[in-house]
Design a protein around this motif. Structure first.
Motif, short mmCIF file in Angstrom:
data_model
loop_
_atom_site.label_atom_id
_atom_site.label_comp_id
_atom_site.label_asym_id
_atom_site.label_seq_id
_atom_site.Cartn_x
_atom_site.Cartn_y
_atom_site.Cartn_z
N PHE A 132 63.98 35.80 33.83
CA PHE A 132 65.03 35.54 32.84
C PHE A 132 64.61 35.95 31.43
O PHE A 132 65.31 35.69 30.47
N LEU A 133 63.42 36.55 31.35
CA LEU A 133 62.95 37.04 30.06
C LEU A 133 62.64 38.52 30.16
O LEU A 133 62.18 39.00 31.21
N VAL A 134 62.90 39.23 29.11
CA VAL A 134 62.55 40.63 29.09
C VAL A 134 61.90 40.93 27.74
O VAL A 134 62.27 40.35 26.72
N ASN A 135 60.90 41.79 27.76
CA ASN A 135 60.18 42.10 26.53
C ASN A 135 60.81 43.28 25.82
O ASN A 135 60.90 44.37 26.36
N ARG A 136 61.27 43.04 24.61
CA ARG A 136 61.85 44.14 23.81
C ARG A 136 61.01 44.29 22.54
O ARG A 136 61.00 43.40 21.70
N ASP A 137 60.33 45.41 22.46
CA ASP A 137 59.50 45.69 21.30
C ASP A 137 58.57 44.54 20.96
O ASP A 137 58.48 44.09 19.83
N GLY A 138 57.90 44.06 21.99
CA GLY A 138 56.88 43.05 21.77
C GLY A 138 57.37 41.62 21.71
O GLY A 138 56.59 40.70 21.55
N GLU A 139 58.68 41.43 21.83
CA GLU A 139 59.19 40.07 21.77
C GLU A 139 59.92 39.72 23.06
O GLU A 139 60.66 40.54 23.60
N TRP A 140 59.68 38.51 23.53
CA TRP A 140 60.34 38.08 24.76
C TRP A 140 61.75 37.57 24.42
O TRP A 140 61.91 36.63 23.67
N VAL A 141 62.73 38.24 24.96
CA VAL A 141 64.11 37.81 24.70
C VAL A 141 64.80 37.48 26.02
O VAL A 141 64.35 37.89 27.10
N VAL A 190 72.77 31.77 33.30
CA VAL A 190 71.60 30.95 33.56
C VAL A 190 70.43 31.60 32.83
O VAL A 190 70.19 32.80 32.98
N PHE A 191 69.73 30.78 32.05
CA PHE A 191 68.63 31.27 31.25
C PHE A 191 67.30 30.72 31.74
O PHE A 191 67.26 29.83 32.60
N SER A 192 66.26 31.24 31.17
CA SER A 192 64.92 30.76 31.50
C SER A 192 64.82 29.26 31.25
O SER A 192 65.34 28.75 30.27
N ASP A 193 64.13 28.54 32.15
CA ASP A 193 63.91 27.12 31.91
C ASP A 193 62.50 26.90 31.38
O ASP A 193 62.04 25.76 31.26
N GLY A 194 61.80 27.99 31.12
CA GLY A 194 60.49 27.89 30.50
C GLY A 194 59.38 27.41 31.41
O GLY A 194 58.28 27.14 30.95
N THR A 195 59.64 27.28 32.70
CA THR A 195 58.60 26.77 33.59
C THR A 195 57.64 27.87 34.06
O THR A 195 56.60 27.58 34.61
N LEU A 196 58.02 29.12 33.83
CA LEU A 196 57.15 30.22 34.26
C LEU A 196 56.57 30.92 33.05
O LEU A 196 57.19 30.97 31.99
N PRO A 197 55.38 31.46 33.21
CA PRO A 197 54.86 32.30 32.13
C PRO A 197 55.79 33.48 31.91
O PRO A 197 56.35 34.00 32.90
N PRO A 198 55.97 33.91 30.67
CA PRO A 198 56.95 34.95 30.36
C PRO A 198 56.86 36.18 31.26
O PRO A 198 57.87 36.74 31.67
N LYS A 199 55.63 36.58 31.59
CA LYS A 199 55.46 37.78 32.41
C LYS A 199 56.08 37.65 33.79
O LYS A 199 56.53 38.62 34.39
#
Length: 588
Positions: A300-309, A287-296
């Motif tokens: 379902f998102l993690v920041n790797r070297d400045g990029e949300w993956v 299950v992945f991010s559905d984009g309804t929440l701000p990345p922070k």
RNA sequence: GCGCCCGUAGCUCAGUUGGAUAGAGCACCUGCCUUCUAAGCAGGUUGUCGCGCGUUCGAUUCGCGCCGGGCGCACCA
């Protein structure tokens, strides 16, 4: 009705009379510093604030509509707009007399009982229960007892770890290196040995790992021999669990292990795929991010070297196996269908908060209707540390086994009891040591705010001074001693209370707050509130005990009144400790 | 790197919708047992609530930024 509730509901009505559209559910009455009164409400200030009113003017207006003269002296407006309430002596004594008659014990059953599933303890098959399990088990048990006491419908469920990849290694070990004699002597130790040996071999040798995996595949496919061995391992583990839970006095309504949900895991994943909640990725399903929440805020998102993956929750591995998110989803589905709970509480280590964040969000996407009516709560807790500030381990660096920890607690308590009460027969000293030792461990675990780590200290938890189980049980035993010493028949039911000494009043008023405390525990799922309440109660009692002779009171009426106060205190102490899962002794 | 949790007295920790002069235990000092269990009680001493800014009548509590510690970051649970 308890006085503070009477005050509260009357106050709410008064507020409504002044501001017809006000939400009065937040208008609460709380105990306060005795110099201001017995109860206080500061709710008018925040109400005034949101409405841009003058808080003292609002308080004055509300006061004209407020009549609490049945239970209180004149209500005072203080400071920026506090309302201070002082109980009338008659209201206090009447409440205590009703309690003496057995009409209540200073708490009410919930007006609207909830159905609550509480998931705690969750030990693993083939592994020894260790010191860490005391946390989930003790907190979970205290919460289920509290909720039950308040009249909620509670379903406690021990989600035992009886399935997973570790069984491949265990099966391989069982077939190849099992020592039957050792298994009979100490099954869990032998199972642990099997796992450790094979696990080390698998780390060193990929071929061994393949062997273990193939045992696992056979088990999953229902191979008769492997299933039989697996069932035997569960049975052996269950014996260990029963022994520990028996000692701890913990009971579950159900113990549906992970394996119970196996039949539905495939369906869960299929359903998630069909609904577009999960998708395939690198051979696995997640299950992945559905984009309804701000990345922070999106787990379902993690920041790797400045990029949300993407940081998905996997529900099926690339080899076809399932993950624990899958099991959790199947489990919740079963619980919804079976019990229709208003709330499901997971008492699990705080380190898994990330998992629960994802899991709760998936639930909302998967069962949006159920998510509106069933609240999911992760009751997290911190770690137990040694006095070096690192995770609590034995001297040799191993995890501390729970059974051995409980043994040591009883042994240490026995030494102290034998020292302090050498005159008691050995059997009684043993029993006192059992109650005090186990109580000390449990209490020390419940006392700190659950989310923080705490330092495990035998000396502190077994100390008779300070906020400890021994101190509380001692206070109880002293009360019981009074009743053993008194000759005449005392009947609490007919007691008339006359409270005069400050210590009597302070103690009596504190008794009234038992229910408030229980409700706070149930509301915030924090048993430490009850610990602190009981500690204060014991303190106020001993203060009374030192200053107010009971059996040698100046007259018979005072004596009977004080006996009643003693009896009520004992009942609340006993009930309170029992709610924490701690027993009491009549003498120590 | 990103996220979560934590930072309160010398030590271990509380602190319940933001609320009144921030509490307890230990430790230290002084009293109290021919009197219901002294495993106790009474009193005394102890604070830049990590730092700074902001919101507010009011901040340990809420927001932002730092500093320090712990934990977690796709086929373990």
């Amino acid at each position: 009705m308890l006085p503070h509730k009477k005050i509260e509901s009357t106050l709410q009505a008064a507020v409504r009379a002044v501001l017809a559209d006000a939400d009065v559910s937040a208008i609460l009455v709380r105990p306060c510093d005795p110099k201001f009164g017995d109860y206080q409400s500061n709710a008018l200030m925040s109400l005034a604030k949101t409405r841009k009113l003058n808080p003292r003017q609002l308080a004055t207006d509300v006061l004209t509509k407020l009549d609490v003269s049945a239970v209180c002296e004149k209500v005072e407006i203080a400071g920026a707009g506090f309302l201070n309430f002082r109980l009338k002596n008659t209201a206090l004594t009447q409440t205590l007399e009703a309690a003496a008659r057995g009409e209540h014990l200073f708490f009410d059953k919930a007006a609207q009982p909830k159905t609550v599933v509480i998931d705690f303890s969750s030990p693993n098959v083939a592994k020894p229960m260790h010191v860490g399990h005391i946390r989930s088990t003790g907190i979970g048990d205290a919460l289920q007892r509290t909720l039950r006491l308040l009249g909620h419908r509670v379903i406690s469920d021990n989600h035992i770890g009886d399935w997973g990849t570790q069984f491949g290694k265990l099966l391989l070990g069982w077939k190849q290196i099992l020592n039957r004699a050792d298994l009979e002597r100490d099954a869990i130790a032998e199972l642990e040995r099997l796992y450790k040996v094979i696990n080390a071999e698998c780390d060193a040798n990929p071929l061994r790992l393949e062997e273990a995996k193939s045992e696992l595949v056979k088990l999953q496919a229902g191979d008769a021999e492997n299933v039989a061995i697996w069932k035997e391992m569960i049975a052996l583990s269950q014996k260990q669990f029963d022994t520990i839970y028996g000692r701890l006095g913990v009971k579950f309504d159900f113990a549906l292990g992970e394996s119970f949900y196996n039949p539905w895991l495939g369906e869960v994943v299929a359903d998630l795929l069909t609904r577009g909640i999960a998708r395939e990725s690198e051979g696995a399903v997640g299950v992945f991010s559905d984009g309804t929440l701000p990345p922070k805020e999106d787990p379902f998102l993690v920041n790797r070297d400045g990029e949300w993956v993407a940081d998905p929750a996997l529900v099926r591995k690339s080899d076809g196996g399932f993950n624990y998110t899958t099991t959790d989803l199947a489990t919740i589905d079963y619980r919804l269908k079976t019990w229709s709970p208003d709330e499901i509480i997971y008492v699990v280590d705080d380190r898994q908060s990330g998992h629960f964040k994802k899991f709760f969000l998936i639930f909302g996407r998967w069962k949006p209707d159920a998510a509106k009516t069933t609240k999911l709560v992760h009751v997290g807790f911190g770690k137990i540390m040694g006095d070096d500030g690192k995770p609590f381990k034995t001297r040799s660096g191993d995890t501390v086994k729970l059974g051995e920890l409980l043994d040591e607690a009883e042994e240490r308590a026995y030494k102290i009891v034998s020292e302090k009460s050498a005159e008691l027969p050995e059997a009684q000293r043993k029993e006192i040591a059992r109650v005090i030792g186990l109580g000390a461990v449990k209490y020390a675990d419940l006392l700190p705010n659950r989310q923080s780590d705490y330092i495990f200290s035998w000396d502190k938890m077994l100390a008779l001074q300070g906020n400890t189980a021994p101190y509380l049980v001692y206070a109880y035993a002293r009360i019981k001693s009074i009743f053993r010493k008194q000759n005449s028949e005392f009947r609490i039911q007919n007691s008339e209370l006359k409270l005069a000494a400050p210590e009597e009043l302070t103690l009596a008023k504190h008794l009234l707050n038992f229910g408030l405390t229980l409700e706070a525990v149930a509301e915030e799922l924090r048993p430490n509130y009850l610990c602190n309440y009981l500690f204060e109660l014991a303190g106020k009692f001993t203060s009374f005990y030192e200053n107010c002779p009971v059996l040698k009171a100046e007259d018979e009426a005072t004596k009977n009144s004080r006996l009643a106060l003693c009896d009520l205190t004992a009942r609340v102490l006993k009930q309170g400790l029992e709610t924490l899962g701690i027993e009491t002794v009549e003498q120590m």
